[in-house]
Design an enzyme around this catalytic site. Structure first.
Site, PDB file in Angstrom:
ATOM      1  N   GLY A  12      18.903  50.544  64.214  1.00  0.00           N
ATOM      2  CA  GLY A  12      20.251  51.110  64.311  1.00  0.00           C
ATOM      3  C   GLY A  12      20.570  51.876  63.029  1.00  0.00           C
ATOM      4  O   GLY A  12      19.675  52.202  62.232  1.00  0.00           O
ATOM      5  N   ALA A  14      22.134  50.982  60.233  1.00  0.00           N
ATOM      6  CA  ALA A  14      21.864  50.303  58.956  1.00  0.00           C
ATOM      7  C   ALA A  14      20.365  50.317  58.670  1.00  0.00           C
ATOM      8  O   ALA A  14      19.928  50.618  57.550  1.00  0.00           O
ATOM      9  CB  ALA A  14      22.398  48.873  58.992  1.00  0.00           C
ATOM     10  N   GLY A  15      19.560  50.010  59.698  1.00  0.00           N
ATOM     11  CA  GLY A  15      18.111  49.940  59.513  1.00  0.00           C
ATOM     12  C   GLY A  15      17.520  51.304  59.173  1.00  0.00           C
ATOM     13  O   GLY A  15      16.723  51.436  58.244  1.00  0.00           O
ATOM     14  N   ASP A 206      20.160  37.975  66.919  1.00  0.00           N
ATOM     15  CA  ASP A 206      18.850  37.402  66.565  1.00  0.00           C
ATOM     16  C   ASP A 206      18.677  37.207  65.059  1.00  0.00           C
ATOM     17  O   ASP A 206      18.289  36.139  64.601  1.00  0.00           O
ATOM     18  CB  ASP A 206      17.694  38.304  67.029  1.00  0.00           C
ATOM     19  CG  ASP A 206      17.780  38.682  68.490  1.00  0.00           C
ATOM     20  OD1 ASP A 206      18.733  38.260  69.158  1.00  0.00           O
ATOM     21  OD2 ASP A 206      16.893  39.406  68.956  1.00  0.00           O
ATOM     22  N   ARG A 271      43.469  45.928  64.848  1.00  0.00           N
ATOM     23  CA  ARG A 271      43.057  45.419  66.157  1.00  0.00           C
ATOM     24  C   ARG A 271      43.529  44.005  66.444  1.00  0.00           C
ATOM     25  O   ARG A 271      43.853  43.673  67.582  1.00  0.00           O
ATOM     26  CB  ARG A 271      41.538  45.460  66.241  1.00  0.00           C
ATOM     27  CG  ARG A 271      41.067  46.870  66.272  1.00  0.00           C
ATOM     28  CD  ARG A 271      39.588  46.979  66.154  1.00  0.00           C
ATOM     29  NE  ARG A 271      39.264  48.396  66.216  1.00  0.00           N
ATOM     30  CZ  ARG A 271      38.059  48.887  66.065  1.00  0.00           C
ATOM     31  NH1 ARG A 271      37.038  48.072  65.845  1.00  0.00           N
ATOM     32  NH2 ARG A 271      37.845  50.176  66.144  1.00  0.00           N
ATOM     33  N   ARG A 371      38.247  43.613  60.718  1.00  0.00           N
ATOM     34  CA  ARG A 371      37.690  44.912  60.343  1.00  0.00           C
ATOM     35  C   ARG A 371      38.581  46.046  60.841  1.00  0.00           C
ATOM     36  O   ARG A 371      39.093  45.993  61.955  1.00  0.00           O
ATOM     37  CB  ARG A 371      36.303  45.062  60.971  1.00  0.00           C
ATOM     38  CG  ARG A 371      35.771  46.466  60.935  1.00  0.00           C
ATOM     39  CD  ARG A 371      34.362  46.534  61.403  1.00  0.00           C
ATOM     40  NE  ARG A 371      34.199  46.626  62.836  1.00  0.00           N
ATOM     41  CZ  ARG A 371      34.357  47.733  63.557  1.00  0.00           C
ATOM     42  NH1 ARG A 371      34.743  48.849  62.987  1.00  0.00           N
ATOM     43  NH2 ARG A 371      34.132  47.726  64.859  1.00  0.00           N
ATOM     44  N   SER A 376      33.046  49.974  60.039  1.00  0.00           N
ATOM     45  CA  SER A 376      31.747  49.364  60.277  1.00  0.00           C
ATOM     46  C   SER A 376      30.646  50.412  60.209  1.00  0.00           C
ATOM     47  O   SER A 376      29.594  50.215  59.581  1.00  0.00           O
ATOM     48  CB  SER A 376      31.711  48.684  61.630  1.00  0.00           C
ATOM     49  OG  SER A 376      30.381  48.382  61.940  1.00  0.00           O
ATOM     50  N   LEU A 377      30.895  51.566  60.848  1.00  0.00           N
ATOM     51  CA  LEU A 377      29.899  52.629  60.762  1.00  0.00           C
ATOM     52  C   LEU A 377      29.695  53.000  59.300  1.00  0.00           C
ATOM     53  O   LEU A 377      28.570  53.206  58.838  1.00  0.00           O
ATOM     54  CB  LEU A 377      30.350  53.843  61.575  1.00  0.00           C
ATOM     55  CG  LEU A 377      30.319  53.672  63.097  1.00  0.00           C
ATOM     56  CD1 LEU A 377      30.760  54.956  63.782  1.00  0.00           C
ATOM     57  CD2 LEU A 377      28.925  53.290  63.583  1.00  0.00           C
TER      58      LEU A 377
HETATM   59  C1  LIG Z   1      30.987  50.264  71.984  1.00  0.00           C
HETATM   60  C2  LIG Z   1      31.110  50.193  70.479  1.00  0.00           C
HETATM   61  C3  LIG Z   1      31.774  51.202  69.781  1.00  0.00           C
HETATM   62  C4  LIG Z   1      31.901  51.136  68.390  1.00  0.00           C
HETATM   63  N1  LIG Z   1      32.593  52.129  67.735  1.00  0.00           N
HETATM   64  C5  LIG Z   1      32.700  52.083  66.378  1.00  0.00           C
HETATM   65  C6  LIG Z   1      33.368  53.128  65.663  1.00  0.00           C
HETATM   66  O1  LIG Z   1      33.809  54.117  66.229  1.00  0.00           O
HETATM   67  N2  LIG Z   1      33.486  53.014  64.317  1.00  0.00           N
HETATM   68  C7  LIG Z   1      32.979  51.944  63.632  1.00  0.00           C
HETATM   69  O2  LIG Z   1      33.088  51.898  62.412  1.00  0.00           O
HETATM   70  N3  LIG Z   1      32.313  50.960  64.297  1.00  0.00           N
HETATM   71  C8  LIG Z   1      32.165  51.009  65.639  1.00  0.00           C
HETATM   72  N4  LIG Z   1      31.503  49.993  66.299  1.00  0.00           N
HETATM   73  C9  LIG Z   1      30.773  48.994  65.525  1.00  0.00           C
HETATM   74  C10 LIG Z   1      29.480  49.610  65.008  1.00  0.00           C
HETATM   75  O3  LIG Z   1      29.003  50.565  65.931  1.00  0.00           O
HETATM   76  C11 LIG Z   1      28.384  48.574  64.807  1.00  0.00           C
HETATM   77  O4  LIG Z   1      28.880  47.513  64.045  1.00  0.00           O
HETATM   78  C12 LIG Z   1      27.197  49.185  64.077  1.00  0.00           C
HETATM   79  O5  LIG Z   1      26.763  50.350  64.726  1.00  0.00           O
HETATM   80  C13 LIG Z   1      26.058  48.205  63.941  1.00  0.00           C
HETATM   81  O6  LIG Z   1      24.954  48.878  63.411  1.00  0.00           O
HETATM   82  P1  LIG Z   1      23.680  48.061  62.955  1.00  0.00           P
HETATM   83  O7  LIG Z   1      22.719  49.078  62.459  1.00  0.00           O
HETATM   84  O8  LIG Z   1      24.085  46.975  62.046  1.00  0.00           O
HETATM   85  O9  LIG Z   1      23.134  47.370  64.287  1.00  0.00           O
HETATM   86  P2  LIG Z   1      22.745  47.967  65.731  1.00  0.00           P
HETATM   87  O10 LIG Z   1      23.054  49.392  65.890  1.00  0.00           O
HETATM   88  O11 LIG Z   1      23.303  47.012  66.725  1.00  0.00           O
HETATM   89  O12 LIG Z   1      21.165  47.862  65.724  1.00  0.00           O
HETATM   90  C14 LIG Z   1      20.503  46.626  65.751  1.00  0.00           C
HETATM   91  C15 LIG Z   1      19.013  46.895  65.763  1.00  0.00           C
HETATM   92  O13 LIG Z   1      18.317  45.671  65.574  1.00  0.00           O
HETATM   93  C16 LIG Z   1      17.232  45.590  66.462  1.00  0.00           C
HETATM   94  N5  LIG Z   1      16.965  44.160  66.709  1.00  0.00           N
HETATM   95  C17 LIG Z   1      17.858  43.180  66.990  1.00  0.00           C
HETATM   96  N6  LIG Z   1      17.226  42.010  67.139  1.00  0.00           N
HETATM   97  C18 LIG Z   1      15.911  42.238  66.926  1.00  0.00           C
HETATM   98  C19 LIG Z   1      14.737  41.428  66.951  1.00  0.00           C
HETATM   99  N7  LIG Z   1      14.788  40.127  67.229  1.00  0.00           N
HETATM  100  N8  LIG Z   1      13.548  42.032  66.691  1.00  0.00           N
HETATM  101  C20 LIG Z   1      13.463  43.362  66.436  1.00  0.00           C
HETATM  102  N9  LIG Z   1      14.549  44.172  66.414  1.00  0.00           N
HETATM  103  C21 LIG Z   1      15.741  43.606  66.648  1.00  0.00           C
HETATM  104  C22 LIG Z   1      17.683  46.363  67.689  1.00  0.00           C
HETATM  105  O14 LIG Z   1      16.571  46.855  68.381  1.00  0.00           O
HETATM  106  C23 LIG Z   1      18.492  47.491  67.056  1.00  0.00           C
HETATM  107  O15 LIG Z   1      17.644  48.568  66.741  1.00  0.00           O
HETATM  108  C24 LIG Z   1      31.362  50.046  67.687  1.00  0.00           C
HETATM  109  C25 LIG Z   1      30.684  49.041  68.382  1.00  0.00           C
HETATM  110  C26 LIG Z   1      30.596  49.093  69.760  1.00  0.00           C
HETATM  111  C27 LIG Z   1      29.911  47.944  70.468  1.00  0.00           C
END
Ligand SMILES: Cc1cc2nc3c(=O)[nH]c(=O)nc-3n(C[C@H](O)[C@H](O)[C@H](O)COP(=O)(O)OP(=O)(O)OC[C@H]3O[C@@H](n4cnc5c(N)ncnc54)[C@H](O)[C@@H]3O)c2cc1C
Length: 561
Positions: A12, A14-15, A206, A271, A371, A376-377
């Protein structure tokens, strides 16, 4: 055995931000159970907060975030988030992100809840999607090795230090060991613990459970965000952008009821405040058909809706059959975001040497008890970048390899074998889907927007029973390609651990703060509870402690909107 200096788990925002920052300086790989561009980040619509305009200021972004967090956010971490924000937005711009623009060509910004200024940078309502694709392209360009559809099962830790990963390759159906010097967990949230959630199916927490089981500390798990506007019935998110662009909320009497709860901010209150207001309207008999409230966008006009909210419109048409250009859409609150997570310091390091975490899976505590939309983004890219930079300082080609996985690998292999066999359930009709459904229902009914001691105790008891039933279930199909029976089994196990921790932490915190609202303790209690909940794995289950909140400038005061 595969080796890399650094493995980032999660494709995602962050990664990918972490991996592309570290690439070139160290040998870094990305492991992701989904193809990276399918990560939940791609669903984010609203935008990324950053104080870009000369009329706005980093200080005011800091203050809004501290206040939004109900004073539980760590102010040193919030300072980092807000002051690095503008720089990271520019970095993304240079990487090729097509931000929406103002007439004079600047990056356009919109209002989101709890903000004193229109501060969210966006690309129509596809903000997460476009940044995710840009970062993925950057990863390809930099030659970052990716392992798509590879699943992290356990962290291998020897003498308090990361020594590798125990993973499952979905396509081959085989387990593998990856040896590495450091790991960055960026595995996202746990929304699928709840029946009503905006989160993707893959959001099963996870990384949080895997880290906790390996000895990492979690923090503030009782703080679960419920988003006020999700489509009634399906809980598909209607982005805060809809209210940011000027949408109104109405009850069954046609009243803009937010004037009773947040007369100044109205629909753009944070929120937690809006979600409680909606539930209250429904509870007091002012819900439409007794079940939901209406979000009205009709006065914005077709042109603005098409330009600024195309995805919101498309989703509403598809999932409710109502075109928001013509009629209000029915909405209800649902689980949306995990404020809690793996406890890290400002450089994303955890208490396990060589283990870092960033994004929604982590808790550096920039969101505290609640939050703000758009933060979060921002957190994913600011702290993803920090994790990438830190790991380069920690690891180089010359850094000695940690011990070969020994005892930890034996344990992981043993646990893996334990997944398979024939069932000996307490109830012969039991199966993993029943357990997941009961867990989901329990979390939404008893660990939701309003919480009480008796309901939380009920949740803890039910979850303990589900864990016992879970332990008797086995996977019938042995290791083979795309074994989703196995994945489902493992993920329900992760979610059960987290659900129990969330319920216990909520039971323990006898006050109301941000998203954690106890009807039996409706006041915030700074004297006893102005502190983080810290959770670690004990002999018999989770153990709980406290840690002070970092306060630099803003002393807690009552929060009003
Ligand atoms: C519908 C929706 C809309 C949103 N809109 C906003 C917004 O407009 N503004 C804002 O600030 N925030 C928003 N958020 C929150 C924000 O999008 C998320 O908190 C953020 O994108 C999370 O990013 P991340 O990189 O931490 O994780 P994610 O994008 O969730 O990525 C997680 C990654 O981990 C991998 N993974 C997980 N478990 C495992 C495992 N066991 N083994 C291998 N890989 C694994 C997955 O494959 C994935 O690639 C929204 C959230 C949702 C659900």
């Amino acid at each position: 055995m595969i080796t890399h200096d650094v493995v980032v788990v999660g494709g995602g925002l962050a990664g990918l931000m972490a991996a592309t920052t570290a690439a070139g300086s160290v040998d870094v790989a990305v492991l992701s159970k989904l193809y990276p561009t399918r990560s939940h980040s791609g669903a984010a619509q609203g935008g990324f907060n950053a104080a870009l305009s000369e009329d706005d200021s980093v200080e005011s972004h800091i203050f809004d975030t501290v206040k939004g967090s109900d004073y539980l956010g760590d102010q040193d971490a919030i300072e980092v988030l807000c002051s690095e924000g503008p720089e990271v937005i520019k970095e993304l711009e240079w990487a090729g992100v097509p931000w929406s623009r103002t007439e004079d060509g600047r990056v356009a910004q919109r209002s989101l809840g709890g903000a004193g200024f229109p501060r969210a940078c966006f690309a129509a309502d596809l903000s997460g999607h476009v940044v995710l694709h840009t970062l993925y392209e950057r990863a390809l360009k930099l030659g970052v090795k990716t392992y798509p559809e590879w699943y992290l099962v356990e962290l291998l830790v020897e003498n308090g230090r990361i020594s590798g990963l125990f993973v499952y390759d979905l396509a081959s159906g085989r387990t593998e060991i990856i040896r590495c010097k450091a790991v960055i967990l960026a595995t996202g949230g746990y929304g699928r613990a709840f029946a009503k959630t905006t989160n993707a199916f893959a959001n099963t927490g996870d990384g949080m459970t895997i880290a906790y089981r390996a000895g990492a500390r979690l923090a503030d798990m009782e703080f679960v965000q419920f988003h006020p506007t999700t489509l009634y019935g399906t809980n598909v998110l209607v982005s805060e952008a809809a209210r940011g662009e000027g949408g109104y909320l109405f009850n069954n009497r046609g009243e803009r009821f937010m004037d009773r709860y947040a007369p100044r901010k109205m629909e753009l209150a944070p929120r937690d405040v809006v979600s409680r207001a909606i539930f209250n309207e429904i509870k007091e008999g002012r819900g439409v058909e007794g079940k939901y409230v209406n979000l009205d966008l009709t006065h914005l006009g077709e042109a603005k809706i098409k330009e600024r909210l195309p995805q919101v419109r498309d989703l509403a048409c598809r999932y409710t059959g109502i075109d928001p250009v013509e009629k209000p859409i029915p909405i209800e609150p649902a689980q949306h975001y995990s404020m809690g997570g793996i406890r890290t310091d400002l450089n994303c390091e955890t208490n396990i040497k060589g283990l870092l975490a960033a994004g929604e899976a982590a808790n550096v505590s920039v969101h505290g008890a609640n939050r703000l939309g758009g933060n979060s983004l921002l957190e994913t890219v600011v702290f993803g970048r920090r994790a990438g930079r830190r790991v380069v300082e920690m690891v180089s080609k010359e850094t000695a390899w940690p011990e070969l996985p020994g005892e930890s690998l034996e344990r992981a292999e043993e646990n893996w074998k334990n997944n398979f066999g024939s069932n000996s359930p307490l109830d012969p009709r039991d199966n993993i889907f029943k357990i997941r459904r009961e867990m989901n229902r329990t979390m939404t009914e008893y660990v939701g927007v309003f919480r009480t001691e008796s309901e939380l105790k009920q949740a803890v008891d039910i979850l303990a029973g589900l864990k016992e039933r879970y332990s008797t279930l086995k996977v019938s199909r042995k290791e083979e390609p795309f074994n989703y029976e196995l994945i489902e089994h493992i993920e329900v196990g992760y979610l059960l651990d987290l659900s129990e921790i969330i319920a216990l932490a909520a039971l323990r915190r006898t006050e109301s703060r941000g998203a954690h609202y106890r009807t039996d303790f409706p006041q915030r209690n700074d004297q006893d509870w102005l502190n983080h909940t810290i959770i670690w794995r004990g002999e018999k289950g989770p153990e709980f402690g406290k840690e002070p909140v970092s306060i630099t400038k803003y002393q807690p005061v009552e929060r009003g909107y």
